[in-house]
Design a protein around this motif. Structure first.
Motif, mmCIF file in Angstrom:
data_model
loop_
_atom_site.group_PDB
_atom_site.id
_atom_site.type_symbol
_atom_site.label_atom_id
_atom_site.label_comp_id
_atom_site.label_asym_id
_atom_site.label_seq_id
_atom_site.Cartn_x
_atom_site.Cartn_y
_atom_site.Cartn_z
ATOM 1 N N PHE A 60 -3.914 -12.669 -0.227
ATOM 2 C CA PHE A 60 -4.309 -11.627 -1.173
ATOM 3 C C PHE A 60 -3.386 -10.417 -1.018
ATOM 4 C CE2 PHE A 60 -8.054 -14.078 -0.100
ATOM 5 C CZ PHE A 60 -8.737 -14.238 -1.296
ATOM 6 N N TYR A 61 -2.878 -9.916 -2.141
ATOM 7 C CA TYR A 61 -1.985 -8.754 -2.134
ATOM 8 C C TYR A 61 -2.528 -7.703 -3.097
ATOM 9 C CZ TYR A 61 2.224 -5.965 -3.198
ATOM 10 O OH TYR A 61 3.109 -4.947 -3.392
ATOM 11 N N PHE A 62 -2.620 -6.448 -2.644
ATOM 12 C CA PHE A 62 -3.045 -5.367 -3.540
ATOM 13 C C PHE A 62 -2.536 -4.028 -3.023
ATOM 14 C CE2 PHE A 62 -6.465 -6.254 -0.522
ATOM 15 C CZ PHE A 62 -6.823 -5.001 -0.039
ATOM 16 N N GLY B 12 -0.155 3.815 -3.650
ATOM 17 C CA GLY B 12 0.866 2.841 -4.018
ATOM 18 C C GLY B 12 1.331 2.004 -2.848
ATOM 19 N N ASN B 13 0.664 2.131 -1.692
ATOM 20 C CA ASN B 13 1.006 1.317 -0.534
ATOM 21 C C ASN B 13 0.297 -0.035 -0.626
ATOM 22 O OD1 ASN B 13 2.676 3.250 0.755
ATOM 23 N ND2 ASN B 13 0.849 4.339 1.454
ATOM 24 N N SER B 14 0.974 -1.060 -0.164
ATOM 25 C CA SER B 14 0.495 -2.435 -0.369
ATOM 26 C C SER B 14 0.045 -3.079 0.934
ATOM 27 C CB SER B 14 1.602 -3.289 -0.994
ATOM 28 O OG SER B 14 2.758 -3.293 -0.171
ATOM 29 N N ILE B 15 -0.892 -4.005 0.785
ATOM 30 C CA ILE B 15 -1.380 -4.778 1.921
ATOM 31 C C ILE B 15 -1.416 -6.245 1.518
ATOM 32 C CG2 ILE B 15 -3.823 -4.510 1.282
ATOM 33 C CD1 ILE B 15 -4.393 -4.222 4.333
ATOM 34 N N LEU B 16 -1.034 -7.113 2.449
ATOM 35 C CA LEU B 16 -1.017 -8.553 2.222
ATOM 36 C C LEU B 16 -1.854 -9.213 3.306
ATOM 37 C CD1 LEU B 16 0.178 -11.087 0.735
ATOM 38 C CD2 LEU B 16 2.027 -11.037 2.440
#
Length: 390
Positions: free
Chosen positions: A144-146, A151-155
């Motif tokens: 899951f990526y969001f 605007g920082n992302s987590i995977l």
């Protein structure tokens, strides 16, 4: 913005230690106590969405009673028991791939009550756009990526077999099942040739039994056997058979080891139902002229010396000859995955309570990546009953 997420979270619950690096990126990762004072698996993520909403996503954990502020979403990466979909699947706020939902229903004989998606697609949770990726671990396994308000992302990957299609991110949450650089069993390549040789060496002489996990490894073994041209029957227990028929195209002739049989000397149908004969896997194989079995590892003990027994694993702690076949990346593969994704921070969250999470985090630190393990996370949220007594 990141600090305000942390302060808002701090006011709501008991908060022991936090990660400055995560807070600056606009995320808080924490754990929760269960009703008995223990720690629930695995992680919870607190962040503010681009719409300004403060949200909590649970990652591979068990359900929380509605009286104890449950998360906005339960993310289920795949259907293996150590990722706790058995519990989360009963929540309408759960999210997993269509394949994972089917696997959970077969494995646990319960109806999946949450939301599903096609692996590789995008969908929305509480206004947050989620991109999913196949990690090729078990059928339906998803990453899951969001992004958050900054605007920082987590995977979030769960267990990974193939990381080639995963995107770059700011924060990576991943596994370390084979992440100990000092353990030789954490370096491997799939020994497909060894599986071929085992079949070719014994198929005409005696029965072969492969010990494998019922979901993932068993289906992989069937695919390899059919791919090498073996078209004969393959025996397995009923649940493994159902999973294999669901997830393996061209699974061929599968024999149910739980089928048993009736005592032919009993005439009455009602008495026959009461006198159901319990047959061993070997007896059922003999009756069906089946030369290959795929069974749970513990069931290998039920076969006698007339059966050649193997375990399909990279682990070295079973008393049977093993053929290295894994649904995970080894330590080199995991390290390369982190290099390719290039996160600002990596959190190792699986396996739970295992020293391998610490050792892989240390290994990443030595290789120039900021990382810490689930065992180092002391951000702890207590349940309501405990908070009122403190």
């Amino acid at each position: 913005m990141g600090w305000r997420v942390f302060e808002s979270f701090k006011k709501r619950r008991r908060f022991i230690v936090y990660s400055k690096e995560l807070a600056e990126l606009g995320f808080v990762i924490f754990r929760r106590q269960n009703e008995n004072g223990g720690i629930k698996p695995h992680l919870f993520i607190r962040f503010k969405s681009k719409e300004g909403r403060l949200l909590t996503f649970a990652v591979d954990t068990t359900r929380i009673p509605s009286s104890q502020s449950p998360p906005d979403a339960y993310l289920i990466t795949h259907a293996h028991s150590d990722h706790y979909g058995k519990s989360a699947m009963l929540s309408e706020s759960s999210y997993c791939s269509e394949e994972t939902a089917h696997a959970l229903e077969i494995r646990y004989e319960k109806t999946y009550k949450g939301q599903t998606f096609q692996n590789g697609s995008c969908f929305s949770i509480c206004g947050v756009e989620i991109q999913t990726f196949d990690v090729f671990h078990a059928p339906g396994s998803s990453a899951f990526y969001f992004e958050n308000a900054l605007g920082n992302s987590i995977l979030i990957t769960g267990d990974v077999k193939d990381a080639r299609f995963l995107p770059k991110c700011d924060i990576l949450l991943t596994e370390a099942s084979y992440g100990d650089p000092a353990d030789l069993s954490c370096y491997f390549k799939d020994d497909i040739g060894g599986l071929h040789q085992a079949v070719l060496s014994h198929i005409g002489e005696r029965r072969i039994a492969f010990g494998a996990y019922e979901f993932g490894k068993s289906q992989k073994a069937v695919s390899i056997l059919r791919g090498m041209g073996y078209n004969g029957p393959i025996a397995m227990n009923k649940k493994t058979l159902s999973l294999t028929e669901k997830f393996v195209d061209g699974a061929g002739n599968l024999i149910d080891l739980n089928g048993g049989g009736l005592n032919p000397e009993v005439d009455s149908e009602s008495e026959a139902a009461l006198c159901h004969e319990i047959k061993t896997p070997a007896q059922i194989c003999d009756e069906n002229d089946c030369r290959i079995c795929i069974v749970p590892i513990g069931d290998l003990y039920s076969f006698g010396a007339d059966t050649r027994k193997y375990v399909l694993t990279c682990r070295a702690d079973y008393p049977f000859e093993n053929i290295r076949l894994s649904d995970h990346l080894d330590v080199d593969g995991l390290t390369q995955m982190v290099r390719d994704i290039s996160p600002k921070l990596t959190v190792i969250y699986h396996p739970n309570k295992s020293p391998r999470t610490d050792r892989f985090a240390q290994h990443l630190e030595k290789n120039g990546f900021k990382a810490f393990s689930i065992n180092q996370i002391q951000n702890l949220v207590g349940n309501e009953k405990q908070l009122k007594s403190e």
